[in-house]
Motif scaffolding. Sequence first.
Motif, PDB file in Angstrom:
ATOM      1  N   HIS A 225      -9.477  18.108  -7.038  1.00 48.87           N
ATOM      2  CA  HIS A 225     -10.362  16.991  -6.679  1.00 48.87           C
ATOM      3  C   HIS A 225     -10.214  16.572  -5.214  1.00 48.87           C
ATOM      4  CE1 HIS A 225      -6.655  14.800  -7.984  1.00 48.87           C
ATOM      5  NE2 HIS A 225      -6.949  14.029  -6.969  1.00 48.87           N
ATOM      6  N   HIS A 226      -9.128  17.013  -4.551  1.00 53.38           N
ATOM      7  CA  HIS A 226      -8.973  16.701  -3.132  1.00 53.38           C
ATOM      8  C   HIS A 226      -9.993  17.447  -2.269  1.00 53.38           C
ATOM      9  CE1 HIS A 226      -5.456  14.409  -4.034  1.00 53.38           C
ATOM     10  NE2 HIS A 226      -4.744  15.460  -4.403  1.00 53.38           N
TER      11      HIS A 226
ATOM     12  N   ASP B 219     -12.723  15.073  -1.676  1.00 55.57           N
ATOM     13  CA  ASP B 219     -12.322  14.002  -0.757  1.00 55.57           C
ATOM     14  C   ASP B 219     -12.257  14.502   0.678  1.00 55.57           C
ATOM     15  OD1 ASP B 219     -11.802  11.223  -0.879  1.00 55.57           O
ATOM     16  OD2 ASP B 219      -9.686  11.585  -0.453  1.00 55.57           O
TER      17      ASP B 219
ATOM     18  N   ARG C 205     -15.589  14.371   2.069  1.00 58.45           N
ATOM     19  CA  ARG C 205     -15.957  13.018   2.497  1.00 58.45           C
ATOM     20  C   ARG C 205     -15.542  12.786   3.947  1.00 58.45           C
ATOM     21  NH1 ARG C 205     -16.842   9.169  -1.566  1.00 58.45           N
ATOM     22  NH2 ARG C 205     -15.929   7.545  -0.259  1.00 58.45           N
TER      23      ARG C 205
ATOM     24  N   VAL D 227     -17.223   9.975   5.880  1.00 60.35           N
ATOM     25  CA  VAL D 227     -17.115   8.971   4.820  1.00 60.35           C
ATOM     26  C   VAL D 227     -15.634   8.739   4.531  1.00 60.35           C
ATOM     27  CG1 VAL D 227     -17.739   8.397   2.442  1.00 60.35           C
ATOM     28  CG2 VAL D 227     -19.291   9.777   3.851  1.00 60.35           C
ATOM     29  N   PRO D 228     -15.191   7.491   4.378  1.00 63.42           N
ATOM     30  CA  PRO D 228     -13.766   7.233   4.149  1.00 63.42           C
ATOM     31  C   PRO D 228     -13.230   7.946   2.911  1.00 63.42           C
ATOM     32  CG  PRO D 228     -14.903   5.196   4.696  1.00 63.42           C
ATOM     33  CD  PRO D 228     -15.966   6.233   4.494  1.00 63.42           C
ATOM     34  N   ALA D 229     -12.018   8.470   3.033  1.00 65.50           N
ATOM     35  CA  ALA D 229     -11.356   9.109   1.902  1.00 65.50           C
ATOM     36  C   ALA D 229     -10.977   8.065   0.862  1.00 65.50           C
ATOM     37  CB  ALA D 229     -10.108   9.845   2.379  1.00 65.50           C
ATOM     38  N   VAL D 230     -10.860   8.504  -0.373  1.00 63.69           N
ATOM     39  CA  VAL D 230     -10.525   7.573  -1.458  1.00 63.69           C
ATOM     40  C   VAL D 230      -9.241   7.967  -2.186  1.00 63.69           C
ATOM     41  CG1 VAL D 230     -12.921   6.879  -1.818  1.00 63.69           C
ATOM     42  CG2 VAL D 230     -12.015   8.833  -3.089  1.00 63.69           C
ATOM     43  N   ASP D 231      -8.798   9.234  -2.057  1.00 63.13           N
ATOM     44  CA  ASP D 231      -7.616   9.691  -2.783  1.00 63.13           C
ATOM     45  C   ASP D 231      -6.348   9.542  -1.929  1.00 63.13           C
ATOM     46  OD1 ASP D 231      -8.907  10.381  -5.145  1.00 63.13           O
ATOM     47  OD2 ASP D 231      -9.459  12.357  -4.382  1.00 63.13           O
TER      48      ASP D 231
ATOM     49  N   VAL E  16      -5.633   9.205   2.336  1.00 63.46           N
ATOM     50  CA  VAL E  16      -5.579   7.824   2.828  1.00 63.46           C
ATOM     51  C   VAL E  16      -4.115   7.433   2.897  1.00 63.46           C
ATOM     52  CG1 VAL E  16      -7.824   7.210   1.869  1.00 63.46           C
ATOM     53  CG2 VAL E  16      -5.779   6.816   0.502  1.00 63.46           C
TER      54      VAL E  16
END
Length: 385
Positions: free
Chosen positions: A361-362, A365, A368, A373-377, A381
Amino acid sequence: MWRVMGTPQERAKGLLGLVREHADESESQRYLKGEVASAFAQEGLFRIAAPVDFFGSEEDPVTQIETIETVASVDGSAAWNLMIGIETFGLIAPGFIHCRELIEDQSIIMSSSTASAGRAEKVDGGYRVTGRWGFCSGCHNSDLFGATVFLYEKGERIKGGHQYLVVPKPEFEILDTWHTSGLCGSGSHDVVLEDVFVPEERLVAPLGKVQHQSPLLRMPFRSRLCYNKVAIAFGLARSALDSFVELAEGKVPRFTSKSLKNRGWAQRAIAESEVRVRSARALVIELVESLWEKARLDQPVSDKEAAIFQLACSDAVRGCIASVSQLVEAAGTTANQKGHPLERTARDIKVVGQHQTVAPHHIEDAGRVLLGVPAVDAMLVDMPS
């Protein structure tokens, strides 16, 4: 440091006979045989990422990858134990400022876990620690356990993030919890502490927070958590490739007169798998060398560079898993037989891909970040404290 001869890669290669000899027993007992863990320690392999002034040899990232990869080509579980030991000493040893004597002896082995955090209540001279930690790979062979904790005083949590308290054997208890289909011999059981007193001087900085001038500790923390996991996938994939070639030489599948090596489906499987693994490995090595050069020169790594490296690592593991699966499919029922190298490799490599640091799933990210777009994982981050 004890005197050791040869490069870490050469020393690891010299232990492959021992690793192979004990692989089945490690698998059945669900933790690494002590003889193998002790040999890793005696050859200084657990210490190759630790700074020289904290009893290590401070090897570059490619050397670390190749050392772990070498062992993984024979036994994934043994390589996982080695990898965890390398990471643990590399990231924690410089925090042993006030308790250096605990790790001065090279035979000392250490395990830890960041999967959970315990409670450490401040008392006179130290802390009373209670907690349960999962995924403590190598704990059966460890002399020390690094317990991730939050600190409390008079029932109130002390401000700041988690810390490490170092607990020697036999003050920690191991629970028999590692019942898995893959990497059975990694011994990633739970560890429990029940109101154990730990002296103040055994409080050390946690992963990613140690202050030291080693270039290795200037490498992006999250990137360091990635590349050694990928090394295991590379070693396992190489094992599968070699096993398939050996099988194809002699196997004649049922209902055909052609040997496996003369079947187009097998030829396509080995060709596509070989190039996929080699390509992924070349990219990871190229990128880790770039990060290492920046670390040596004390130059910053951009978010985009970190994202591309994470992308390369997660995709490399995914590609290695796909390659092994393709070979297993082409091998036929032989690859399902207990004891065949492809059967164990197929189980082991799937576990690598499930680890948080290299999970697929990375990839999304990283995309992104590449699109602004800001990373969420957590891997891209700031890691939570």
